[in-house]
Enzyme design. Structure first.
Site, mmCIF file in Angstrom:
data_model
loop_
_atom_site.group_PDB
_atom_site.id
_atom_site.type_symbol
_atom_site.label_atom_id
_atom_site.label_comp_id
_atom_site.label_asym_id
_atom_site.label_seq_id
_atom_site.Cartn_x
_atom_site.Cartn_y
_atom_site.Cartn_z
ATOM 1 C CB ILE A 30 -0.966 -0.031 1.214
ATOM 2 C CG1 ILE A 30 -2.197 0.802 0.969
ATOM 3 C CG2 ILE A 30 -0.263 0.355 2.507
ATOM 4 C CD1 ILE A 30 -3.309 0.591 1.997
ATOM 5 C CG ASN A 85 11.921 -5.040 7.375
ATOM 6 O OD1 ASN A 85 13.124 -4.996 7.129
ATOM 7 N ND2 ASN A 85 11.031 -4.308 6.726
ATOM 8 C CD GLN A 92 7.873 -8.520 11.963
ATOM 9 O OE1 GLN A 92 8.835 -8.855 12.662
ATOM 10 N NE2 GLN A 92 6.914 -9.360 11.615
ATOM 11 C CG HIS A 98 5.637 -9.088 5.705
ATOM 12 N ND1 HIS A 98 5.338 -9.019 7.054
ATOM 13 C CD2 HIS A 98 6.306 -7.952 5.409
ATOM 14 C CE1 HIS A 98 5.803 -7.884 7.544
ATOM 15 N NE2 HIS A 98 6.403 -7.212 6.572
ATOM 16 C CG HIS A 100 9.051 -5.868 2.232
ATOM 17 N ND1 HIS A 100 8.059 -4.911 2.277
ATOM 18 C CD2 HIS A 100 9.299 -6.209 3.520
ATOM 19 C CE1 HIS A 100 7.738 -4.691 3.554
ATOM 20 N NE2 HIS A 100 8.471 -5.454 4.318
HETATM 21 P P1 5GP Z 1 7.095 -4.325 7.543
HETATM 22 O O1 5GP Z 1 7.327 -2.865 7.858
HETATM 23 O O2 5GP Z 1 6.368 -5.030 8.664
HETATM 24 O O3 5GP Z 1 8.308 -5.063 7.070
HETATM 25 O O4 5GP Z 1 6.151 -4.329 6.278
HETATM 26 C C1 5GP Z 1 4.770 -4.189 6.339
HETATM 27 C C2 5GP Z 1 4.344 -3.670 4.990
HETATM 28 O O5 5GP Z 1 2.957 -3.851 4.857
HETATM 29 C C3 5GP Z 1 4.641 -2.178 4.794
HETATM 30 O O6 5GP Z 1 5.475 -2.012 3.664
HETATM 31 C C4 5GP Z 1 3.257 -1.568 4.614
HETATM 32 O O7 5GP Z 1 3.227 -0.526 3.670
HETATM 33 C C5 5GP Z 1 2.423 -2.750 4.180
HETATM 34 N N1 5GP Z 1 1.024 -2.660 4.572
HETATM 35 C C6 5GP Z 1 0.556 -2.362 5.819
HETATM 36 N N2 5GP Z 1 -0.788 -2.381 5.816
HETATM 37 C C7 5GP Z 1 -1.171 -2.698 4.550
HETATM 38 C C8 5GP Z 1 -2.456 -2.870 3.932
HETATM 39 O O8 5GP Z 1 -3.511 -2.737 4.540
HETATM 40 N N3 5GP Z 1 -2.453 -3.192 2.612
HETATM 41 C C9 5GP Z 1 -1.293 -3.359 1.902
HETATM 42 N N4 5GP Z 1 -1.409 -3.680 0.614
HETATM 43 N N5 5GP Z 1 -0.071 -3.211 2.459
HETATM 44 C C10 5GP Z 1 -0.015 -2.880 3.771
#
Ligand code: 5GP
Ligand code: ZN
Length: 111
Positions: A30, A85, A92, A98, A100
């Site tokens: 997103i 992450n 994270q 997850h 990326h």
């Molecule tokens: P993290 O920061 O945990 O490694 O990555 C989480 C990722 O999930 C972030 O890049 C963030 O933009 C994405 N994200 C969080 N909420 C949503 C959502 O509701 N929809 C989508 N498509 N991505 C999300």
């Protein structure tokens, strides 16, 4: 469970899906950090890489086995970066493991 990614899997939160099968889901981030930025998740809720063990880690190999196909769908023939992450120090924010998948430009060096 109050997990954004479990809600995306359940269809309770909409997402732009790229790939889905019975075990994993890939969708567009997103808040993209690269011209192309996908997130790939297992359908099983695993909090982070820190929660992997010999009983559940095979899903990581499965995700990586599908990454070439997902990257091809996204047109990332010139390369891509896969990032996980783990925990607060790594930034994270969603505690459902997850990966990326980023590309679409020269990404520069990792920190
Ligand atoms: P993290 O920061 O945990 O490694 O990555 C989480 C990722 O999930 C972030 O890049 C963030 O933009 C994405 N994200 C969080 N909420 C949503 C959502 O509701 N929809 C989508 N498509 N991505 C999300
Ligand atoms: Zn979850």
């Amino acid at each position: 469970m109050d997990c954004i990614f479990c809600k995306i899997i359940a269809g309770e939160i909409p997402s732009k899906k790229i790939y889905e099968d019975d075990r994993i889901l890939a969708f567009h981030d997103i808040e993209p950090q690269a011209p192309t930025h996908a997130v790939i998740i297992p359908k099983e809720h695993i909090e982070s890489a820190n929660a992997l063990n010999s009983d559940n880690a095979e899903i990581v190999a499965y995700i990586f086995s599908k990454i070439p196909e997902i990257a091809k769908t996204l047109g990332l023939e010139k390369g891509y970066r896969v990032v996980n992450n783990c925990g607060p120090d790594a930034g994270q924010t969603v505690f459902h493991i997850h990966f990326h998948l980023m590309g679409g430009d020269v990404l520069g060096k990792m920190a």
